[in-house]
Motif scaffolding. Structure first.
Motif, PDB file in Angstrom:
ATOM      1  N   UNK A  16      -6.032   2.740   2.752  1.00 31.89           N
ATOM      2  CA  UNK A  16      -6.446   3.487   1.555  1.00 31.89           C
ATOM      3  C   UNK A  16      -5.306   4.171   0.817  1.00 31.89           C
ATOM      4  N   UNK A  17      -4.082   4.096   1.302  1.00 32.22           N
ATOM      5  CA  UNK A  17      -2.957   4.697   0.587  1.00 32.22           C
ATOM      6  C   UNK A  17      -1.683   3.933   0.950  1.00 32.22           C
ATOM      7  N   UNK A  18      -0.645   4.139   0.130  1.00 39.82           N
ATOM      8  CA  UNK A  18       0.625   3.444   0.341  1.00 39.82           C
ATOM      9  C   UNK A  18       1.749   4.458   0.445  1.00 39.82           C
ATOM     10  N   UNK A  56       4.779  -2.293  -4.748  1.00 36.25           N
ATOM     11  CA  UNK A  56       5.525  -1.110  -5.189  1.00 36.25           C
ATOM     12  C   UNK A  56       4.691   0.078  -5.593  1.00 36.25           C
ATOM     13  N   UNK A  57       3.364   0.032  -5.345  1.00 33.58           N
ATOM     14  CA  UNK A  57       2.503   1.147  -5.766  1.00 33.58           C
ATOM     15  C   UNK A  57       2.495   2.242  -4.705  1.00 33.58           C
ATOM     16  N   UNK A  58       3.569   3.007  -4.641  1.00 28.32           N
ATOM     17  CA  UNK A  58       3.697   4.102  -3.673  1.00 28.32           C
ATOM     18  C   UNK A  58       2.958   5.317  -4.216  1.00 28.32           C
ATOM     19  N   UNK A 109     -15.878  10.502 -10.591  1.00 30.22           N
ATOM     20  CA  UNK A 109     -14.623  10.013 -10.029  1.00 30.22           C
ATOM     21  C   UNK A 109     -14.906   9.306  -8.711  1.00 30.22           C
ATOM     22  N   UNK A 110     -14.260   8.187  -8.485  1.00 31.28           N
ATOM     23  CA  UNK A 110     -14.490   7.368  -7.297  1.00 31.28           C
ATOM     24  C   UNK A 110     -14.317   8.174  -6.020  1.00 31.28           C
ATOM     25  N   UNK A 111     -15.289   7.991  -5.097  1.00 36.29           N
ATOM     26  CA  UNK A 111     -15.287   8.606  -3.767  1.00 36.29           C
ATOM     27  C   UNK A 111     -15.339  10.135  -3.804  1.00 36.29           C
ATOM     28  N   UNK A 112     -15.712  10.673  -4.941  1.00 37.64           N
ATOM     29  CA  UNK A 112     -15.900  12.121  -5.056  1.00 37.64           C
ATOM     30  C   UNK A 112     -17.355  12.356  -5.458  1.00 37.64           C
ATOM     31  N   UNK A 126      -3.349   7.390  -9.601  1.00 37.75           N
ATOM     32  CA  UNK A 126      -2.556   6.762  -8.541  1.00 37.75           C
ATOM     33  C   UNK A 126      -3.414   6.244  -7.395  1.00 37.75           C
ATOM     34  N   UNK A 127      -4.622   5.858  -7.683  1.00 40.44           N
ATOM     35  CA  UNK A 127      -5.483   5.305  -6.637  1.00 40.44           C
ATOM     36  C   UNK A 127      -5.087   3.862  -6.335  1.00 40.44           C
TER      37      UNK A 127
END
Length: 819
Positions: A216-218, A245-247, A653-656, A741-742
């Motif tokens: 779920x994150x980078x 490259x999506x850090x 907002x997604x997942x909120x 930045x999701x």
């Protein structure tokens, strides 16, 4: 140096490609050495004495020699009891490994929109449909691209195809430059599972089995730093990174990671997955009322998100009933909350009232792949809201409200001033000389809203007040504005005209105030209640945050008519934070439903102060919206919308998790009182394998008749629509957006950042056509090392000596005829 045969006899396992540098003997026995020597001397003396007593034909030298052999055997046993250990040190060189770091985050599930031929050809290269030596930059026409080339594949598929490409053989080629350690990263770095090692599956197969692109994150920069800081081995000769490259979660920056690689001389060789031409565009909100009026100048604010574009033009259009009514071009500007407003004059339709779709569409000009639209169902009305303003005299509130209503094209106002000059009163519309004389004339005028000011109940009379009361119950909208002389003091429930007070949403005591106070009172800020913050007619901006900001900045009031309590079923929309009725804040604006109509009570007559420094901006919007809200039910009759929707905080907002609020009235425009109401939620942008519709239950809000809510998960991004049968269907569209930045946000591969990262570290950046050179660019490196080894001398050499000594003594005793 020891010879090989001696090393083998000692049981020493020398590491590969090393030589023995040094060796020394040590003991790990349970007793001190001097005690062992003393024991050996005593026991040895006894052996010599016993051999002297032996009978047999042998001389003293032979007896001494045999005793020495027995003592040596005993010494060997004592030596072995002391666990003799050989400390050996080896030195040599070995190849440094290559770390293959593969992005395992959800962003690799994105499907890039490949718009140019070169990017399409890169898919064919990865898939193995064309030779790996193909140069995509030379492709000028789609005709040369193989027809079986997948269209816009997911980035994860590109990774799988590259790793499994038989012509490229990426992992096999890297293994020739050093031992390869494949690792996955997302939130953290982890090694590739070795489940297939026992079945001798290839490293590539094991990597592909572990690769799922589901984290779920980078943390790209953190992953590189983690590799450099590990203590479980040598620094790698290079780090090969496969990523888009999506850090979005690293505590280190990409530049810091590259600088650390350069300092430690560990270059980064980066394969950028995806296309840098990608981007996303989505409309978040259309600010439009449910009902719009013919020939009214309508301003429609839009909010949208744009990512991945730096140049070009945006084309924004509005269509009403399929016909374009507004269009504008804007320069491309990336951002999460971009805004603009389009203005148009509502065109006349075929009927006095029509239900039409207002569609907002925004797109990158010349690029049909990047378009977004959002639809709102609106009623287009070719009539005006008829408003009757009844006032005692021209106080400040009236002076500014009158011209505002006259300018509003949605409104047809009439004004009745009880203390007006006769010439003005008889001058004709919009002024009335008196209240309608008969009940038929009053109801025949078809007023939709009455603004009742500081008028004495005696001036109107009991009969006229009863007409107004009946009119409200039949869907009329009443706004009662408090005054220092008459409203609501002369409507005291204990007096002659007390019956009319039932219409008002507040209870009160009779008070009278001086027209001008001798002492200036302290200013207080009108403050939206929790319900008021969600009430559309009180919105002075397009977002909840901006709305609250404006309300906090409005000029305050200095006066209020005190009330004692709210009537049952009534609610407060605006409070005075510096006055209380019991434990509750005192309401400034309260509302209730009386029969089929809605009533507002305004406890102050100072909204005109809001014109300070803003002219009519907030004052006109406030009055226009409350008149619009109260007047539509009677204007539209049974066709008026009986369902109002709103999102918590104005957006999803997604997942909120967030609530959706719905206000429902029945066919008589009375608030519904159901214990629960079923609704349908449809995901308009659902993919084929995703759930498209859900049933949800709306539950009533305590103490707020007709108001319901449901908690929504917001677990899938895109457009959603809620539908409620009331009993006719009512629908509300909204967008579940992605947080900044999701992982799932549609952004292109960060080529510029990845290329800079590779170059700063001393490495290179690669696209699909360059990967044939990657393994060759990795420079093999060796590292010197030493390894220490402890060898316990319970080994073949000790056994050999023991057997030799005991055999020698046995043979000599045999020849001497000893037992």
């Amino acid at each position: 140096m020891m010879s090989d045969w001696l090393i083998q006899l000692l049981g020493i396992e020398a590491p590969e490609n090393t030589r023995l540098r040094s060796a020394e003997l040590a003991f790990r026995g349970p007793m001190p050495w001097w005690l062992a020597v003393l024991a050996l001397v005593i026991v040895g003396s006894m052996i010599f004495w016993l051999y002297r007593l032996e009978k047999g034909t042998m001389g003293r030298p032979r007896r001494a020699f045999m005793a020495l052999v027995r003592v040596a055997l005993l010494a060997l046993l004592l030596l072995l009891l002391f666990r003799p250990t050989l400390l050996a040190e080896f030195e040599g060189q070995r190849q440094r490994g290559v770390v293959l770091l593969v992005d395992n985050s959800q962003s690799l599930m994105q499907q890039d929109r490949r718009l140019i031929e070169a990017d399409k050809m890169r898919v064919a290269i990865a898939k193995g449909l064309v030779p790996i030596t193909t140069r995509p930059i030379d492709v000028k026409t789609v005709a040369v691209i193989p027809s079986e080339t997948p269209i816009d594949p997911a980035r994860a598929d590109m990774v799988r195809w590259i790793l499994g490409n038989r012509d490229l053989k990426l992992l096999e080629s890297l293994e020739k430059r050093g031992p390869v350690r494949p690792m996955l990263f997302g939130y953290a770095v982890r090694g590739v599972g070795d489940e297939g090692a026992k079945e001798k599956t290839s490293l590539t197969d094991r990597l592909l089995t572990s690769f799922r692109a589901d984290e779920a994150s980078t943390r790209l920069a953190d992953a590189v730093i983690d590799i450099l800081q590990r203590k479980d081995g040598d620094l790698p000769t290079a780090i090969v990174v496969i990523t888009d490259g999506q850090d979005n979660a690293s505590k280190y920056t990409v530049q810091e990671a590259a600088d650390e690689c350069a300092r430690l001389k560990v270059p980064l060789y980066v394969y950028g997955v995806g296309t840098a031409e990608g981007g996303s565009l989505a409309i978040k909100e259309i600010g439009v009322p449910d009902t719009i009026f013919v020939e009214d100048t309508l301003t429609v604010p839009l909010r949208w998100r744009l990512r991945g574009f730096k140049k070009g033009r945006l084309e924004v259009t509005l269509t009403l009933g399929g016909k374009q009514v507004a269009q504008r071009e804007l320069a491309v500007q990336p951002g999460e909350d971009l805004r603009d407003a389009l203005e148009f004059i509502v065109p006349k339709g075929q009927d006095q009232e029509e239900k039409l779709d207002l569609v907002a569409k925004i797109g990158v000009k010349g690029n049909p792949m990047f378009q977004s639209n959002l639809t709102r169902k609106v009623s287009v009305v070719d009539r005006r809201i008829k408003v009757l303003v009844i006032e005692n005299g021209p106080r400040f509130e009236y002076k500014f409200l009158q011209p505002a209503l006259l300018r509003d094209r949605r409104v047809e106002p009439s004004f009745l001033l009880m203390q007006a000059d006769k010439e003005v009163a008889n001058s004709g519309p919009p002024f009335l000389p008196q209240f309608p004389e008969t009940r038929e004339k009053f109801f025949g005028a078809k007023y939709n809203v009455i603004v009742l000011g500081d008028v004495a109940a005696e001036e109107l009379g009991e009969e006229h007040l009863s007409w107004i009361q009946e009119w409200v119950a039949r869907r009329g909208g009443l706004i009662a504005v408090a005054g220092r002389q008459n409203m609501p003091a002369t409507y005291d429930p204990r007096g002659k005209f007390g019956k009319f007070s039932e219409v008002l949403p507040v209870e009160f005591e009779k008070h009278k105030f001086a027209i001008e106070a001798d002492v200036r009172t302290q200013e207080y800020p009108p403050t939206l209640s929790e319900l008021g913050q969600r009430t559309e007619m009180l919105a002075l901006a397009e977002t909840p945050e901006e709305n609250l900001k404006i309300w906090r900045a409005l000029p305050g009031f200095h006066w209020q008519y005190p009330v004692t309590k709210l009537r049952p079923g009534a609610v407060s929309l605006i409070d005075n934070p510096r006055a209380k009725m019991g434990d509750q804040l005192m309401p400034l604006l309260a509302t209730q439903y009386y029969g089929e109509g809605q009533v507002l009570f305004m406890g102050s007559d100072e909204t005109w102060r809001w014109r300070y420094n803003t002219q009519d901006k907030h004052f006109v919007r406030f009055w226009g919206q409350i008149i619009y809200q109260l007047g539509l039910p009677s204007l539209l009759g049974d066709t008026a919308s009986r369902a109002q929707f709103g999102l918590q905080n104005g957006e999803a907002t997604l997942n909120k998790q967030g609530s959706i609020y719905v206000r429902l009235v029945d066919s008589d425009f009375r608030p519904r009182k159901d214990s629960e109401i079923e609704a349908t939620l449809e995901h308009l942008d659902a993919k084929s394998a995703q759930e498209r519709t859900r049933k949800i239950k709306l539950l009533p809000l305590p103490g707020r008749e007709g108001e319901y809510s449901a908690l929504l998960a917001h677990d899938q991004p895109g457009r959603w629509e809620m539908r409620v049968n009331n009993p006719e269907p009512a629908a509300f569209q909204f967008l579940v957006g992605l947080p900044a930045h999701h992982e799932l946000e549609e952004t292109g591969m960060a080529e510029k950042s990845l290329r800079a990262m590779a170059e700063l570290s001393g490495g290179k950046f690669y696209r699909e056509e360059d990967l044939q050179h990657l393994a060759r660019d990795v420079e093999p490196r060796k590292v010197e090392f030493t390894r220490r080894q402890e060898i316990i001398l319970w080994n073949p050499l000790a056994l050999l000596i023991f057997v030799a000594l005991i055999t020698l003594e046995w043979v000599m005793r045999k020849f001497a005829n000893l037992s």
